[in-house]
Write a protein that holds these residues in place. Sequence first.
Motif, PDB file in Angstrom:
ATOM      1  N   ALA A  35      -1.529  -2.674  -3.499  1.00 55.50           N
ATOM      2  CA  ALA A  35      -2.484  -3.289  -2.577  1.00 55.50           C
ATOM      3  C   ALA A  35      -1.823  -3.646  -1.255  1.00 55.50           C
ATOM      4  O   ALA A  35      -2.396  -3.432  -0.174  1.00 55.50           O
ATOM      5  CB  ALA A  35      -3.092  -4.534  -3.217  1.00 55.50           C
ATOM      6  N   VAL A  36      -0.602  -4.187  -1.311  1.00 57.04           N
ATOM      7  CA  VAL A  36       0.136  -4.526  -0.092  1.00 57.04           C
ATOM      8  C   VAL A  36       0.429  -3.259   0.719  1.00 57.04           C
ATOM      9  O   VAL A  36       0.281  -3.233   1.948  1.00 57.04           O
ATOM     10  CB  VAL A  36       1.443  -5.270  -0.443  1.00 57.04           C
ATOM     11  CG1 VAL A  36       2.329  -5.420   0.794  1.00 57.04           C
ATOM     12  CG2 VAL A  36       1.129  -6.628  -1.053  1.00 57.04           C
ATOM     13  N   LEU A  39      -2.470  -2.175   2.696  1.00 58.15           N
ATOM     14  CA  LEU A  39      -2.749  -3.013   3.864  1.00 58.15           C
ATOM     15  C   LEU A  39      -1.732  -2.805   4.977  1.00 58.15           C
ATOM     16  O   LEU A  39      -2.073  -2.844   6.164  1.00 58.15           O
ATOM     17  CB  LEU A  39      -2.746  -4.491   3.451  1.00 58.15           C
ATOM     18  CG  LEU A  39      -3.880  -4.934   2.516  1.00 58.15           C
ATOM     19  CD1 LEU A  39      -3.640  -6.361   2.053  1.00 58.15           C
ATOM     20  CD2 LEU A  39      -5.234  -4.808   3.206  1.00 58.15           C
ATOM     21  N   VAL A  40      -0.482  -2.566   4.594  1.00 56.45           N
ATOM     22  CA  VAL A  40       0.606  -2.503   5.573  1.00 56.45           C
ATOM     23  C   VAL A  40       0.726  -1.127   6.210  1.00 56.45           C
ATOM     24  O   VAL A  40       0.928  -0.997   7.427  1.00 56.45           O
ATOM     25  CB  VAL A  40       1.945  -2.905   4.913  1.00 56.45           C
ATOM     26  CG1 VAL A  40       3.113  -2.667   5.865  1.00 56.45           C
ATOM     27  CG2 VAL A  40       1.892  -4.367   4.493  1.00 56.45           C
ATOM     28  N   GLY A  45      -5.461   2.493   3.316  1.00 58.48           N
ATOM     29  CA  GLY A  45      -6.620   1.839   2.714  1.00 58.48           C
ATOM     30  C   GLY A  45      -6.436   1.589   1.223  1.00 58.48           C
ATOM     31  O   GLY A  45      -5.416   1.049   0.788  1.00 58.48           O
ATOM     32  N   SER A  46      -7.415   2.033   0.435  1.00 55.11           N
ATOM     33  CA  SER A  46      -7.383   1.785  -1.007  1.00 55.11           C
ATOM     34  C   SER A  46      -6.699   2.899  -1.790  1.00 55.11           C
ATOM     35  O   SER A  46      -6.671   2.851  -3.018  1.00 55.11           O
ATOM     36  CB  SER A  46      -8.810   1.602  -1.533  1.00 55.11           C
ATOM     37  OG  SER A  46      -9.554   2.792  -1.349  1.00 55.11           O
TER      38      SER A  46
END
Length: 350
Positions: A35-36, A39-40, A45-46
């Motif tokens: 997940a990080v 985001l980074v 995305g997902s």
Amino acid sequence: MLPPYWVRRVFLIPLMLAVSLFAVVTSPVTLLLAAVAGLVIPGQGSRPVRVTVLVIGYLAAEGVALFALAGLWVAAGFGRRVREPKHERRHYVCVQTMLRWIFWMVNHVLHVRVRVEGPVPEAYRDRPLIVFSRHAGPGDSFLLVHALMDWYDREPRIVLKDTLQWDPAIDIVLNRLPTRFIRSGAPGRATVDEAGRPDAETQIGELARRLDHNDALVLFPEGGNFTARRRARAIARLRRRGLMAEAAKAEAMRHVLPPRPGGVLSVLENAPEADVVWVAHTGTDHLLTVADVWGALPTNLDVRMRWWQVPAGSVPEGRDERIAWLFEWWREIDDWITVNRVAEGQREVA
């Protein structure tokens, strides 16, 4: 190259169990890191989370299946009665359960929709079936076997490449069921191969014998997943063998490889009482590599399948007539894909 039986049992099974356990135990941390990363890292995305969920889910299913198969082996008198109908049925239930989990997981993670056209399941009731399907995109063999077991209540007999035995659960369960693992690149005309086993066509014919009312023999006549490079090589191979008419027919088909008649003829000869089912599908054609799958995420996949049923009495007689019939149906499948294929630019992105 596939390792010997004892290597697969002594090393690969414990290794897979260890990897499966590690994946499940560390899943909270792994999912958090994924997940990080989403985001980074710009543009991800997902994707990292979706792929991580799929990998962990598959490894968990693999571990559970291996424990279940160990229990079934003990229940079958430590393997002595594993070929008896009662124990064979239990192994089919094990396969069906694992495929249901994989299908559910892929549906929810990748939002795959499957639309099926053709005869309703009742049309196949109490009839042995021979299923000839195209081969393209990741997981189409899993989807086809899942459909046969879950939607059509069939016990499939499958012809597969021997390299799939690298997967311990597949290796164990399908070697206990009516299945033939065909060595990649095995000659089709020799009486036996270098290991003393019957040639591929003979093995496939043996598998087709004595199909009962809920059996379905599954064969992919192309012999491998479709790619443009494989199509070009297959056409060139037909020309080298002097099969100019077949090469011309293959060139006219854009979305399939030319079918290999040997296995098809052997099946038809050994199961004359079975209806023939032809299966076309499209929706994962553009996903040919891991990079393609990664680039397509996240996506809603619309997979379409078309089934045609031909009664046993309508199958032509004679080798040449059956080869021509095979190519005619393969052209029909190619035409259907041409009309129904979802272009890459039309894919829905979540």
